[in-house]
Design a protein around this motif. Sequence first.
Motif, PDB file in Angstrom:
ATOM      1  N   ARG A  57       0.848  -1.203   0.000  1.00  0.00           N
ATOM      2  CA  ARG A  57       0.000   0.000   0.000  1.00  0.00           C
ATOM      3  C   ARG A  57       0.880   1.248   0.000  1.00  0.00           C
ATOM      4  NH1 ARG A  57      -3.395  -2.526   4.543  1.00  0.00           N
ATOM      5  NH2 ARG A  57      -2.089  -1.193   5.792  1.00  0.00           N
ATOM      6  N   PRO A  58       0.413   2.327  -0.651  1.00  0.00           N
ATOM      7  CA  PRO A  58       1.200   3.574  -0.676  1.00  0.00           C
ATOM      8  C   PRO A  58       1.428   4.134   0.733  1.00  0.00           C
ATOM      9  CG  PRO A  58      -0.642   3.677  -2.218  1.00  0.00           C
ATOM     10  CD  PRO A  58      -0.825   2.433  -1.408  1.00  0.00           C
ATOM     11  N   ALA A  59       2.617   4.682   0.922  1.00  0.00           N
ATOM     12  CA  ALA A  59       2.979   5.276   2.215  1.00  0.00           C
ATOM     13  C   ALA A  59       3.759   6.559   1.954  1.00  0.00           C
ATOM     14  CB  ALA A  59       3.803   4.284   3.022  1.00  0.00           C
ATOM     15  N   PRO A  60       3.049   7.666   1.732  1.00  0.00           N
ATOM     16  CA  PRO A  60       3.716   8.908   1.324  1.00  0.00           C
ATOM     17  C   PRO A  60       4.374   9.713   2.442  1.00  0.00           C
ATOM     18  CG  PRO A  60       1.361   9.227   1.400  1.00  0.00           C
ATOM     19  CD  PRO A  60       1.602   7.776   1.703  1.00  0.00           C
ATOM     20  N   CYS A  61       4.105   9.400   3.700  1.00  0.00           N
ATOM     21  CA  CYS A  61       4.622  10.220   4.800  1.00  0.00           C
ATOM     22  C   CYS A  61       5.847   9.576   5.450  1.00  0.00           C
ATOM     23  CB  CYS A  61       3.544  10.410   5.866  1.00  0.00           C
ATOM     24  SG  CYS A  61       2.060  11.202   5.244  1.00  0.00           S
ATOM     25  N   ALA A  62       6.850  10.384   5.692  1.00  0.00           N
ATOM     26  CA  ALA A  62       8.041   9.913   6.404  1.00  0.00           C
ATOM     27  C   ALA A  62       7.953  10.365   7.860  1.00  0.00           C
ATOM     28  CB  ALA A  62       9.295  10.469   5.755  1.00  0.00           C
ATOM     29  N   VAL A  63       8.230   9.438   8.762  1.00  0.00           N
ATOM     30  CA  VAL A  63       8.230   9.726  10.192  1.00  0.00           C
ATOM     31  C   VAL A  63       9.541   9.192  10.767  1.00  0.00           C
ATOM     32  CG1 VAL A  63       7.079   9.308  12.400  1.00  0.00           C
ATOM     33  CG2 VAL A  63       5.715   9.561  10.332  1.00  0.00           C
ATOM     34  N   THR A  64      10.238  10.022  11.528  1.00  0.00           N
ATOM     35  CA  THR A  64      11.486   9.595  12.160  1.00  0.00           C
ATOM     36  C   THR A  64      11.189   9.158  13.584  1.00  0.00           C
ATOM     37  OG1 THR A  64      12.750  11.123  10.801  1.00  0.00           O
ATOM     38  CG2 THR A  64      13.813  10.319  12.801  1.00  0.00           C
ATOM     39  N   LEU A  65      11.686   7.976  13.932  1.00  0.00           N
ATOM     40  CA  LEU A  65      11.447   7.397  15.250  1.00  0.00           C
ATOM     41  C   LEU A  65      12.767   7.062  15.921  1.00  0.00           C
ATOM     42  CD1 LEU A  65       8.670   4.847  14.228  1.00  0.00           C
ATOM     43  CD2 LEU A  65       8.329   7.090  15.285  1.00  0.00           C
ATOM     44  N   TRP A  66      12.791   7.181  17.226  1.00  0.00           N
ATOM     45  CA  TRP A  66      13.927   6.758  18.037  1.00  0.00           C
ATOM     46  C   TRP A  66      13.517   5.465  18.732  1.00  0.00           C
ATOM     47  CZ3 TRP A  66      18.664   8.813  17.956  1.00  0.00           C
ATOM     48  CH2 TRP A  66      18.816  10.084  17.392  1.00  0.00           C
ATOM     49  N   LEU A  67      14.281   4.410  18.513  1.00  0.00           N
ATOM     50  CA  LEU A  67      13.983   3.106  19.094  1.00  0.00           C
ATOM     51  C   LEU A  67      15.104   2.682  20.030  1.00  0.00           C
ATOM     52  CD1 LEU A  67      12.951   1.171  15.861  1.00  0.00           C
ATOM     53  CD2 LEU A  67      11.470   2.435  17.412  1.00  0.00           C
ATOM     54  N   PRO A  68      14.771   2.015  21.129  1.00  0.00           N
ATOM     55  CA  PRO A  68      15.826   1.432  21.954  1.00  0.00           C
ATOM     56  C   PRO A  68      16.597   0.412  21.122  1.00  0.00           C
ATOM     57  CG  PRO A  68      13.691   1.316  23.060  1.00  0.00           C
ATOM     58  CD  PRO A  68      13.435   1.770  21.662  1.00  0.00           C
ATOM     59  N   ALA A  69      17.901   0.355  21.302  1.00  0.00           N
ATOM     60  CA  ALA A  69      18.739  -0.540  20.497  1.00  0.00           C
ATOM     61  C   ALA A  69      18.250  -1.992  20.504  1.00  0.00           C
ATOM     62  CB  ALA A  69      20.188  -0.446  20.955  1.00  0.00           C
ATOM     63  N   PRO A  70      17.823  -2.570  21.642  1.00  0.00           N
ATOM     64  CA  PRO A  70      17.362  -3.962  21.604  1.00  0.00           C
ATOM     65  C   PRO A  70      16.143  -4.167  20.694  1.00  0.00           C
ATOM     66  CG  PRO A  70      17.805  -3.314  23.864  1.00  0.00           C
ATOM     67  CD  PRO A  70      17.885  -2.067  23.022  1.00  0.00           C
ATOM     68  N   VAL A  71      15.263  -3.182  20.604  1.00  0.00           N
ATOM     69  CA  VAL A  71      14.112  -3.288  19.698  1.00  0.00           C
ATOM     70  C   VAL A  71      14.592  -3.142  18.260  1.00  0.00           C
ATOM     71  CG1 VAL A  71      11.915  -2.241  19.010  1.00  0.00           C
ATOM     72  CG2 VAL A  71      12.472  -2.485  21.432  1.00  0.00           C
ATOM     73  N   ALA A  72      15.452  -2.173  18.007  1.00  0.00           N
ATOM     74  CA  ALA A  72      15.979  -1.968  16.658  1.00  0.00           C
ATOM     75  C   ALA A  72      16.753  -3.190  16.175  1.00  0.00           C
ATOM     76  CB  ALA A  72      16.862  -0.729  16.626  1.00  0.00           C
ATOM     77  N   ASP A  73      17.392  -3.918  17.096  1.00  0.00           N
ATOM     78  CA  ASP A  73      18.144  -5.112  16.715  1.00  0.00           C
ATOM     79  C   ASP A  73      17.255  -6.224  16.166  1.00  0.00           C
ATOM     80  OD1 ASP A  73      20.494  -3.897  17.475  1.00  0.00           O
ATOM     81  OD2 ASP A  73      20.627  -4.927  19.408  1.00  0.00           O
ATOM     82  N   LEU A  74      15.973  -6.193  16.478  1.00  0.00           N
ATOM     83  CA  LEU A  74      15.043  -7.198  15.958  1.00  0.00           C
ATOM     84  C   LEU A  74      14.663  -6.930  14.504  1.00  0.00           C
ATOM     85  CD1 LEU A  74      12.580  -7.377  18.984  1.00  0.00           C
ATOM     86  CD2 LEU A  74      14.397  -9.007  18.422  1.00  0.00           C
ATOM     87  N   LEU A  75      14.751  -5.692  14.080  1.00  0.00           N
ATOM     88  CA  LEU A  75      14.253  -5.306  12.762  1.00  0.00           C
ATOM     89  C   LEU A  75      15.027  -5.908  11.593  1.00  0.00           C
ATOM     90  CD1 LEU A  75      13.311  -1.633  13.570  1.00  0.00           C
ATOM     91  CD2 LEU A  75      11.797  -3.621  13.409  1.00  0.00           C
ATOM     92  N   PRO A  76      16.376  -5.985  11.627  1.00  0.00           N
ATOM     93  CA  PRO A  76      17.058  -6.622  10.495  1.00  0.00           C
ATOM     94  C   PRO A  76      16.656  -8.089  10.307  1.00  0.00           C
ATOM     95  CG  PRO A  76      18.610  -5.311  11.742  1.00  0.00           C
ATOM     96  CD  PRO A  76      17.333  -5.348  12.544  1.00  0.00           C
TER      97      PRO A  76
END
Length: 149
Positions: A62-81
């Motif tokens: 689905r189209p997603a035209p808006c960019a949003v910058t988020l700050w994530l705790p490193a342990p949560v961000a480590d799950l994303l890759p």
Amino acid sequence: MDCDGEVMLTVRIAAAERALLRDLARGHGGDVSGVAVDGLLEVIPALSDDGSVLPLLRVLARPAPCAVTLWLPAPVADLLPLLGERLVRTGGPATGSASAALSAALRLWLAGDRAVLAAGLARLHGGCGATGRAARSAVGGVARIEVAA
């Protein structure tokens, strides 16, 4: 970028999803990044196998035209890759897999019922914001949360 155990990522979401995220943050008395992390903690465990990736791929289509910058705790961000690799294996975008995974997981969570999302946030934080609005104020450099009925 890693700063004090936090990672900054930019995600693409729809305008309605951005508005809902902001409303949830305002109603919860928190910031958009905090609400996004809470949502991710709710949705990521449900995405533990390759079979669960199909809803994520549908969301990414689905189209997603808006960019949003988020700050994530490193342990949560480590799950994303890891989630991003699963998306790539099943036909998702090959570039920016962590941001794509974050976008998809966040959008999947935001697709839920608004009242259920707000109730989940309230439960996660001990009832704060469930029946009223939470207001944060700084008193002597210490954040204080008050719940208005």
